[in-house]
Design a protein around this motif. Structure first.
Motif, short mmCIF file in Angstrom:
data_model
loop_
_atom_site.label_atom_id
_atom_site.label_comp_id
_atom_site.label_asym_id
_atom_site.label_seq_id
_atom_site.Cartn_x
_atom_site.Cartn_y
_atom_site.Cartn_z
N GLY A 179 0.00 4.96 3.55
CA GLY A 179 0.96 3.91 3.84
C GLY A 179 1.45 3.95 5.27
O GLY A 179 0.79 4.50 6.17
N TYR A 180 2.65 3.41 5.46
CA TYR A 180 3.21 3.25 6.80
C TYR A 180 4.67 3.70 6.82
O TYR A 180 5.43 3.42 5.90
CB TYR A 180 3.13 1.78 7.24
CG TYR A 180 1.82 1.10 6.88
CD1 TYR A 180 0.64 1.46 7.51
CD2 TYR A 180 1.76 0.11 5.90
CE1 TYR A 180 -0.57 0.86 7.18
CE2 TYR A 180 0.57 -0.51 5.56
CZ TYR A 180 -0.60 -0.13 6.20
OH TYR A 180 -1.79 -0.74 5.86
N THR A 189 1.95 -5.14 7.08
CA THR A 189 0.56 -5.18 6.65
C THR A 189 -0.27 -4.29 7.57
O THR A 189 0.16 -3.91 8.66
CB THR A 189 -0.01 -6.60 6.71
OG1 THR A 189 -0.04 -7.04 8.09
CG2 THR A 189 0.85 -7.56 5.89
N TYR A 190 -1.48 -3.97 7.14
CA TYR A 190 -2.37 -3.15 7.95
C TYR A 190 -2.64 -3.82 9.29
O TYR A 190 -2.63 -3.17 10.35
CB TYR A 190 -3.67 -2.93 7.19
CG TYR A 190 -4.68 -2.06 7.91
CD1 TYR A 190 -4.40 -0.72 8.18
CD2 TYR A 190 -5.91 -2.57 8.31
CE1 TYR A 190 -5.32 0.09 8.84
CE2 TYR A 190 -6.84 -1.77 8.96
CZ TYR A 190 -6.54 -0.45 9.22
OH TYR A 190 -7.46 0.35 9.87
N GLU A 202 0.44 5.34 10.70
CA GLU A 202 -0.33 5.50 9.47
C GLU A 202 0.00 6.88 8.92
O GLU A 202 -0.15 7.89 9.61
CB GLU A 202 -1.83 5.38 9.73
CG GLU A 202 -2.29 3.97 10.03
CD GLU A 202 -3.81 3.82 9.97
OE1 GLU A 202 -4.47 4.72 9.40
OE2 GLU A 202 -4.31 2.82 10.50
N ALA A 285 0.36 1.34 1.55
CA ALA A 285 -0.64 0.46 2.14
C ALA A 285 -1.36 -0.35 1.07
O ALA A 285 -1.26 -0.07 -0.13
CB ALA A 285 -1.64 1.28 2.96
N HIS A 289 -6.97 0.63 0.74
CA HIS A 289 -6.85 1.86 1.53
C HIS A 289 -6.65 3.10 0.65
O HIS A 289 -6.84 4.22 1.13
CB HIS A 289 -5.65 1.74 2.48
CG HIS A 289 -5.86 0.80 3.61
ND1 HIS A 289 -6.88 0.93 4.52
CD2 HIS A 289 -5.16 -0.32 3.99
CE1 HIS A 289 -6.81 -0.05 5.41
NE2 HIS A 289 -5.77 -0.82 5.10
#
Length: 326
Positions: A179-180, A189-190, A202, A285, A289
């Motif tokens: 995730g973030y 979002t990515y 990340e 994420a 992913h």
């Protein structure tokens, strides 16, 4: 992370399918539950505000449905709402709770039910804390505290496909999610993170049992399986989203993280520049992913980048690996 728009969608269209279903007759529920539990969960009652000590308990643990035992909430998502009922910001899984529109008592509310057995839990409101803005206002009688010593650790060291592949192999690790963290906007979002404009890194969030693997050992493995001396870069991956970072959840974790950095510094020719930052929020994420290496082991990136990293990890930390992964 669920937000109010998701709750409305599920109330109108139905929640995701539960992992299992438990159905009993009214008499069977009566035999299983106390009269008060039956009144609240099966007859949609409401307990008196401030009537349970559960409102003021905030230690680690999980909360399950008192009827069927399905895990519903994690203690880490519990907060003091001042309402007199236990309050949470998120369920443990998106499909753990179901939502129905409730128009009783001249109000329009969203009722929360156990998605496994339809037990009435309480209601969901949109006046909770950020970033979700949700308040799951639950009847304590509907919940059963499940003791758990699991803890979470969030850190980044380049592409999360790589770090996830390593840490899923460790003894004592129950779950790893990509995730973030550490950025400026909610629910990135990515594509947004890759722009470098959101400030997120990340990361992976590791759920682990400290009785089986320690916080310090996890950090030793983290700092030994990526290059913590390069600023905003891991190999060919360049940008702030690839920075080396540890998000601490307490001052003790911060002190322990610094101690591990100091311990490992002499093993590196250059200064370790790993960022230590207070944990604020983890955003899971996109699904493609998750478990990326396990699902794409034959992909070029996996073979060229992740396979050598795993080979190094296995040589250094074989004694820390789950038996079935050796």
């Amino acid at each position: 992370m669920l937000k109010w728009i998701d709750i409305i969608k599920y109330a109108n269209n139905g929640a995701p399918a539960p992992d299992r279903r438990v159905e009993k007759t009214e008499e069977e529920w009566k035999a299983l539950l106390t009269p008060e539990q039956f009144r609240i969960t099966r007859l949609k009652g409401t307990e008196r505000a401030h009537s349970s000590e559960l409102c003021s308990l905030f230690e680690p643990g999980k909360y399950a449905c008192v009827c069927c035992g399905t895990l519903l909430f994690d203690g880490s998502e519990k907060f003091e709402s001042g309402t007199g009922w236990p309050s949470f910001t998120q369920p443990v899984k998106e499909n753990a709770v179901a939502y129905h529109k409730d128009t009783t008592y001249g109000m329009v509310r969203i009722e929360a039910l156990c998605n496994t057995c339809d037990a009435h839990l309480g209601h969901v409101f949109e006046d909770g804390p950020k970033p979700s803005g949700l308040r799951y206002c639950m009847n304590a009688v509907s919940l059963e505290k499940v003791e758990s010593n699991e803890q979470k650790l969030t850190f980044g060291g380049g592409c999360f496909w790589c770090t996830e592949a390593v840490f899923t192999l460790l003894k004592g690790v129950a779950k790893v999610e990509s995730g973030y963290s550490g950025g400026k906007i909610d629910n990135p979002t990515y594509r947004e993170v890759c722009s470098g404009m959101t400030g997120h890194a990340e990361v992976i969030e590791v759920t682990y049992n400290p009785a089986e693997i320690s916080y310090k050992d996890l950090l030793r493995i983290h700092l030994s399986t990526h290059n913590p001396t390069t600023l905003n870069r891991q190999g060919a991956d360049v940008g702030t989203q690839y920075r080396s970072v540890i998000f601490y959840r307490s001052e003790q974790e911060k002190e322990d993280a610094q101690a591990v950095i100091d311990e490992l510094q002499e093993a590196y020719g250059d200064p370790i520049i790993t960022e230590l930052a207070p944990y604020e929020q983890f955003y899971k994420a996109e699904e493609y992913h998750q478990d990326y290496y396990a699902n794409n082991a034959e992909a070029g990136y996996c073979q060229a980048v992740i396979d050598p990293k795993l080979k190094k990890f296995k040589a250094l930390f074989r004694d820390k690996m789950k038996t079935e992964t050796i």
